[in-house]
Design a protein around this motif. Structure first.
Motif, mmCIF file in Angstrom:
data_model
loop_
_atom_site.group_PDB
_atom_site.id
_atom_site.type_symbol
_atom_site.label_atom_id
_atom_site.label_comp_id
_atom_site.label_asym_id
_atom_site.label_seq_id
_atom_site.Cartn_x
_atom_site.Cartn_y
_atom_site.Cartn_z
ATOM 1 N N ASN A 153 0.818 -1.199 0.000
ATOM 2 C CA ASN A 153 0.000 0.000 0.000
ATOM 3 C C ASN A 153 0.861 1.262 0.000
ATOM 4 O O ASN A 153 0.567 2.239 -0.690
ATOM 5 N N LEU A 178 -4.776 1.340 -1.540
ATOM 6 C CA LEU A 178 -5.318 0.094 -2.070
ATOM 7 C C LEU A 178 -5.580 -0.827 -0.885
ATOM 8 O O LEU A 178 -4.713 -0.989 -0.020
ATOM 9 N N TRP A 198 -9.137 1.728 -9.768
ATOM 10 C CA TRP A 198 -8.345 1.799 -8.530
ATOM 11 C C TRP A 198 -9.122 1.167 -7.396
ATOM 12 O O TRP A 198 -10.342 1.351 -7.269
ATOM 13 N N ASP A 199 -8.421 0.381 -6.604
ATOM 14 C CA ASP A 199 -8.976 -0.279 -5.403
ATOM 15 C C ASP A 199 -10.125 -1.226 -5.744
ATOM 16 O O ASP A 199 -11.177 -1.201 -5.114
#
Length: 202
Positions: A153, A178, A198-199
């Motif tokens: 992360n 993340l 994202w994520d």
């Protein structure tokens, strides 16, 4: 040829119900069972989506190596994992292995918020942001095809700061973080770099 970089955060290193601690480069934890399942789920999701990787890079920690191994096990052909020290987790200094509540007591909620939203490191953390951003920029400028990266992360967020267009797009995200077992996708075409996802968790 274009570029699609799949940036994955390693799987869980704490079991459900276990208090979360700040774990960085100084602590080489293995994946717990749920983390192994996350790696397998990522691999299946990529494979079922028809994504074949041309390159694979990982930070040199057990949790990242195990995660990328679980993903690549679902690929049709074996792929050599390239080491990249700029992907290694950050050094949390005095907060290494401390409970999250203890970290907040030391640095305060605003400092943690600046880290999660602007990648501004709290006092005592060793981040080496310039080296990380340089690594991402070089990758975005020179790589081709589908590239898989498994990291932490702390390191992944600097991908979003490596290019003005990405910074602009990332400004609308709720956080630069993340989650464990989640991924983001950054694409490059003739118009430049684009944050495609994202994520995302499979």
């Amino acid at each position: 040829m274009g570029l699609s970089v799949f940036i994955v955060r390693h799987g869980n290193t704490f079991a459900a119900g276990e208090p979360a601690r700040r774990i960085g480069a100084a602590t080489d934890l293995a994946l717990v069972d749920s983390g192994v399942v996350q790696a397998e789920a990522l691999g299946l999701a990529f494979a079922r989506g028809g994504i074949g990787f041309d390159r694979a890079l990982a930070a040199p920690l057990l949790r990242t190596r195990s995660t990328i191994g679980g993903i690549l096990a679902q690929q049709p052909a074996a792929l050599l994992v390239e080491p990249a020290d700029w992907l290694t987790e950050i050094d949390h200094g005095p907060d290494e292995a401390r409970l999250e509540s203890e970290v907040i007591d030391r640095i305060g909620e605003p400092a943690l918020a600046r880290w999660d939203h602007a990648a501004e490191a709290p006092d005592g953390w060793i981040v080496d942001a310039e080296r990380r951003i340089a690594g991402w920029r070089d990758l975005f400028a020179t790589a081709e095809g589908h590239v898989l990266i498994v990291t932490s992360n702390g390191a992944a967020r600097f991908a979003l700061l490596a290019d003005p267009a990405l910074q602009h797009q990332a400004a609308s995200l709720p956080s630069l973080k993340l989650r464990t077992g989640a991924y983001g996708v950054i694409e490059r075409d003739t118009d430049g770099l684009r944050l495609a996802a994202w994520d995302v968790r499979p």
